[in-house]
Design a protein around this motif. Structure first.
Motif, PDB file in Angstrom:
ATOM      1  N   VAL A 128      -6.064   4.996  -1.678  1.00  0.00           N
ATOM      2  CA  VAL A 128      -5.097   4.159  -0.953  1.00  0.00           C
ATOM      3  C   VAL A 128      -4.797   4.768   0.414  1.00  0.00           C
ATOM      4  CG1 VAL A 128      -2.762   3.210  -0.991  1.00  0.00           C
ATOM      5  CG2 VAL A 128      -4.096   3.309  -3.105  1.00  0.00           C
ATOM      6  N   LEU A 129      -4.714   6.086   0.484  1.00  0.00           N
ATOM      7  CA  LEU A 129      -4.441   6.757   1.758  1.00  0.00           C
ATOM      8  C   LEU A 129      -5.555   6.506   2.772  1.00  0.00           C
ATOM      9  CD1 LEU A 129      -2.646   8.715   3.372  1.00  0.00           C
ATOM     10  CD2 LEU A 129      -3.968  10.599   2.375  1.00  0.00           C
ATOM     11  N   LEU A 130      -6.801   6.522   2.323  1.00  0.00           N
ATOM     12  CA  LEU A 130      -7.919   6.231   3.232  1.00  0.00           C
ATOM     13  C   LEU A 130      -7.816   4.820   3.799  1.00  0.00           C
ATOM     14  CD1 LEU A 130     -10.881   7.864   1.255  1.00  0.00           C
ATOM     15  CD2 LEU A 130      -9.750   8.731   3.320  1.00  0.00           C
ATOM     16  N   LEU A 150       0.832  -1.207   0.000  1.00  0.00           N
ATOM     17  CA  LEU A 150       0.000   0.000   0.000  1.00  0.00           C
ATOM     18  C   LEU A 150       0.866   1.257   0.000  1.00  0.00           C
ATOM     19  CD1 LEU A 150      -2.736  -1.145   2.555  1.00  0.00           C
ATOM     20  CD2 LEU A 150      -2.970  -0.950   0.081  1.00  0.00           C
ATOM     21  N   TYR A 151       1.950   1.248   0.765  1.00  0.00           N
ATOM     22  CA  TYR A 151       2.887   2.380   0.721  1.00  0.00           C
ATOM     23  C   TYR A 151       3.401   2.601  -0.705  1.00  0.00           C
ATOM     24  CZ  TYR A 151       3.280   2.259   5.859  1.00  0.00           C
ATOM     25  OH  TYR A 151       3.029   2.314   7.203  1.00  0.00           O
ATOM     26  N   ALA A 196      11.729   4.332  -1.527  1.00  0.00           N
ATOM     27  CA  ALA A 196      12.607   3.403  -0.816  1.00  0.00           C
ATOM     28  C   ALA A 196      12.896   3.887   0.601  1.00  0.00           C
ATOM     29  CB  ALA A 196      13.916   3.229  -1.588  1.00  0.00           C
ATOM     30  N   PHE A 197      12.833   5.193   0.835  1.00  0.00           N
ATOM     31  CA  PHE A 197      13.026   5.747   2.183  1.00  0.00           C
ATOM     32  C   PHE A 197      11.784   5.560   3.049  1.00  0.00           C
ATOM     33  CE2 PHE A 197      16.233   7.741  -0.322  1.00  0.00           C
ATOM     34  CZ  PHE A 197      17.303   7.973   0.526  1.00  0.00           C
ATOM     35  N   PHE A 198      10.662   5.169   2.421  1.00  0.00           N
ATOM     36  CA  PHE A 198       9.399   4.989   3.142  1.00  0.00           C
ATOM     37  C   PHE A 198       8.942   3.529   3.087  1.00  0.00           C
ATOM     38  CE2 PHE A 198       9.606   9.420   1.970  1.00  0.00           C
ATOM     39  CZ  PHE A 198       9.155  10.078   3.100  1.00  0.00           C
ATOM     40  N   HIS A 199       9.928   2.606   3.049  1.00  0.00           N
ATOM     41  CA  HIS A 199       9.650   1.169   3.165  1.00  0.00           C
ATOM     42  C   HIS A 199       8.805   0.650   1.999  1.00  0.00           C
ATOM     43  CE1 HIS A 199      11.012   1.989   7.259  1.00  0.00           C
ATOM     44  NE2 HIS A 199      10.078   2.923   7.329  1.00  0.00           N
ATOM     45  N   SER A 200       9.097   1.100   0.805  1.00  0.00           N
ATOM     46  CA  SER A 200       8.373   0.650  -0.387  1.00  0.00           C
ATOM     47  C   SER A 200       9.320  -0.141  -1.274  1.00  0.00           C
ATOM     48  CB  SER A 200       7.805   1.853  -1.152  1.00  0.00           C
ATOM     49  OG  SER A 200       6.952   2.614  -0.325  1.00  0.00           O
ATOM     50  N   PHE A 201       8.766  -0.738  -2.328  1.00  0.00           N
ATOM     51  CA  PHE A 201       9.598  -1.497  -3.257  1.00  0.00           C
ATOM     52  C   PHE A 201       9.305  -1.080  -4.692  1.00  0.00           C
ATOM     53  CE2 PHE A 201       5.995  -4.095  -1.934  1.00  0.00           C
ATOM     54  CZ  PHE A 201       5.421  -4.480  -3.142  1.00  0.00           C
TER      55      PHE A 201
END
Length: 749
Positions: free
Chosen positions: A465-467, A139-140, A430-435
């Motif tokens: 997605v934010l909700l 989701l991130y 990548a700094f926010f734990h995403s791929f």
């Protein structure tokens, strides 16, 4: 007086028409001329055709140092206007957003954004299985990718976000590093649902939870490191304008790669459909090894998961087929995935599938955002090579989809900026734990069909997605993993349908079909990364193979015209008497020079090297015989010897050419370039055939080929033989050859 002027005008017009057509070498022009003057004007046509001379322009060569200095000066110049332009180019949203037509675009953008967001949520949760990560990280990834591409992308319709192929590549890297780190020993236990928290088991449970927490953070660190590195590669490619790499990713190769990877994805998801606990296989032959393990453990299948999977697949496939059949009547696509996820979550929650039947569920999905963290730079050294296919595949799919939809809707995209956009869609998240992310075809098609106008729709999808991230994520706790696997498998329908297109692909182009088959099999049976490499190498080999053994046409004249075509392809063509015409339909370079030379020797029926050898041998025999006769007839007087020698030379000179032709003409109109090896072969053919009395002429050469021949001295010193060796058209060369032969015959008479 008036009649004389009209006659003069008609004469001038007649002369103009004649000159125009004679220069082109068209015999059709003779129809415009009086019949009684046909023979004279045919001779004039020959003369004019032979007198054609094109003078090349003198190209002024610029000094390499000067050019380099000018480029550096332009690139490094700094001014207020240039800085503003660079900033606006880097963020295209500053160009199109102020011109946004609110009343015209907003409805389509909102509708498409909502629909993509609804589709994106269940897909993001499902693709977390492929990546080997928790659903929250998917989701991130979807959220940040849509926001960043809104600011930096130049395509109005592309949907950038989580993609099954990229998730598979990430998952393979994550599983390998997790296994190497030693977390695999507790994998089975950690995945079991521990419900017994008695004092005897409390310490074991607490220890397993700590290990699971460490494993999760380590896996996210691996994914973030390889994603950040892939984004850095993409940005560097954009900086150095290395977009040409995508040229080597042919469409059949990409289709075969996607299909082979889809087979691997399907295989990985089967264990979730059956509820079997299996580790993901690593290395080569993953698909075969996984299927062997599945059949070995088929007796451990979870009945609840099997029944749920069968029902879910039937519903999803049925809804997709209905949607495809009635898509013209449906204004918006059916949100089947979301409905299935909601219903399955409710049933699983109230029927307590997790505790009663041991069905594996998504588990806890936290709300909000985890604090950002710098990717592990030490890990980047371990995954540096793994990031290369991620970077290439990501930008290749994004750029190709962007250009495809830009062409469809009549606007332009900047490929270099697209590489910047997709690169930063990997670096920043990548700094926010995403791929890793890229453009996805399925969601882009949905986006286009639901009225999308700009990337404002991407912001709407990000809001959806934010909700979910902020409020609704915990509601998916009881969602079965087999439901997520069903969503992934059904989404592969498009790639798996490529098998139905194989017969048509084979019919259209067998080489492209072979590239597809080889890439698909290598991607599925060896490994995904190796499949990409094999596909690229095999595509290049096919290109080289097609130029290494090209088609060389033997040309014949079209009756009553001055055009020449391949006698193996067309009927009723007239082969020229005493002249052989060939056309090489490929570049002439080091790889095919020997093939070209052997073909010419074979089709002409004359190997000049052998004939020269025979001639030299005959001359040696003749000299030996003459010397012997001289010794035997030493008593003969000098006058008789001279007379005898003159008679022998005259007889040798008057022996006619028995090759059946006197001229070779090469139609070079299909030769894009010639290298030094190719020029050497041409010079050798010219020299050898000339020695046995056969002329070699070139026709229709491009300026680049002519320049290469001039530099190599093909036309002699100071291009002295250019006018007698090079012609604009094949017909001009034919006329010259016939005229030269007739003049030579007249001179001998």
């Amino acid at each position: 007086m008036k009649n004389k002027m009209n006659a003069c005008v008609r004469h001038c017009m007649d002369l103009d028409y004649f000159c125009f057509y004679s220069i082109l070498g068209l015999q059709k022009s003779l129809q415009l001329l009086p019949q009684k003057e046909g023979n004279n004007r045919l001779q004039m046509e020959k003369n004019l055709s032979l007198q054609i001379h094109l003078e090349q322009k003198a190209h002024v060569k610029k000094d390499a140092k000067t050019v380099l200095k000018d480029k550096i000066k332009r690139r490094c110049s700094c001014s207020k206007g240039r800085l503003k332009k660079q900033f606006v180019d880097f963020l295209p949203v500053l160009q199109w957003l102020p011109k946004y037509r609110f009343k015209e675009y907003i409805w389509g953008d909102v509708m498409s954004g909502l629909i993509i967001g609804i589709i994106l949520v269940p897909q993001a949760i499902a693709y977390s299985l492929l990546a080997g990560l928790k659903p929250i990280y998917s989701l991130y990834t979807s959220f940040f990718a849509n926001i960043i591409y809104f600011f930096m992308g130049t395509s109005r319709h592309v949907s950038v976000g989580i993609f099954s192929l990229m998730s598979l590549l990430i998952g393979q890297v994550v599983d390998r590093e997790v296994q190497l780190a030693g977390f695999d020993q507790s994998e089975y236990f950690n995945k079991q649902n521990v419900t017994d928290i008695s004092p005897a088991n409390f310490n074991i449970t607490e220890h397993s939870m700590d290990q699971e927490y460490e494993k999760e953070h380590f896996a996210v660190g691996v994914a973030a490191a390889v994603t950040c590195l892939a984004g850095v590669y993409q940005v560097l490619m954009a900086v150095f304008h290395l977009g040409f790499v995508s040229v080597y990713l042919a469409e059949p190769m990409l289709d075969g790669f996607a299909t082979g990877a889809s087979l691997t994805i399907l295989t990985v998801q089967v264990k979730y459909l059956l509820g079997i606990k299996l580790p993901r296989s690593q290395g080569f032959g993953t698909l075969v090894i996984t299927w062997i393990n599945i059949f070995k453990n088929i007796h451990n299948a979870n009945v609840c998961d099997v029944i749920t999977s069968a029902i879910c697949i039937a519903v999803l496939v049925g809804a997709k087929e209905l949607g495809d059949r009635y898509k013209q009547k449906l204004k918006i696509p059916l949100p089947t995935e979301l409905v299935v996820v909601v219903v399955a979550t409710l049933v699983s929650h109230y029927a307590n599938f997790n505790e009663v039947y041991g069905s594996s569920v998504a588990g806890e999905i936290p709300t909000g955002f985890i604090p950002p963290k710098v990717p592990n730079f030490a890990m980047m050294y371990r995954v540096a090579l793994d990031a290369v296919p991620l970077a290439i595949i990501g930008f290749a799919f994004t750029v190709s989809l962007s250009e495809m939809f830009a062409k469809k809707h009549g606007y332009t995209v900047r490929a270099n900026q697209e590489m910047f956009a997709v690169g930063f869609c990997n670096i920043i998240p990548a700094f926010f734990h995403s791929f890793a992310t890229s453009a996805a075809l399925a969601k882009t098609l949905v986006k286009d069909s639901t009225g999308c106008q700009t990337q404002v729709s991407g912001v709407i999808s990000a809001v959806v997605v934010l909700l979910v991230l902020l409020f609704f994520a915990p509601l998916f706790y009881s969602l079965q993993k087999c439901i997520l696997a069903c969503i992934i498998i059904v989404s592969l329908r498009g790639a798996l349908r490529k098998f139905h297109e194989l017969p048509q692909r084979w019919y259209v182009n067998k080489t492209d079909a072979l590239i597809w088959i080889v890439t698909m099999l290598s991607s599925a049976l060896i490994s995904t990364e190796m499949g990409l490499l094999v596909g690229v190498v095999f595509s290049v080999i096919c290109v080289i193979g097609r130029t290494q053994h090209p088609h060389i046409a033997v040309l014949g004249q079209i009756p009553n015209h001055t055009f020449y075509e391949d006698v193996s392809e067309y009927e009723n063509l007239c082969l020229m008497q005493d002249i052989k015409i060939f056309r090489l339909q490929a570049p002439l370079y080091y790889a095919n020079k020997d093939f070209f030379q052997k073909f010419i020797y074979k089709m002409s029926g004359v190997n000049p090297i052998l004939e020269i050898t025979k001639k030299q041998k005959a001359e040696r025999e003749f000299k030996k015989q003459a010397k012997l006769e001289h010794r035997v007839k030493a008593v003969c007087n000098n006058a008789q010897t001279v007379c005898s020698n003159e008679r022998n030379e005259t007889v040798m000179h008057l022996v006619p050419n028995h090759w059946g032709f006197h001229t070779l003409i090469f139609d070079c109109s299909s030769i894009p370039f010639v290298d030094t090896a190719g020029i050497s072969v041409l010079k050798g053919i010219l020299r050898d055939y000339k020695e046995i009395g056969i002329s070699v002429l070139l026709a229709g050469c491009s300026p680049s080929v002519i320049d290469s021949l001039q530099r190599a001295g093909y036309f002699g010193k100071n291009d002295e033989n250019r006018n007698t060796s090079l012609f604009c058209t094949v017909h001009s060369a034919v006329l010259y050859a016939e005229d030269s032969q007739s003049r030579e015959a007249d001179s001998q008479v």
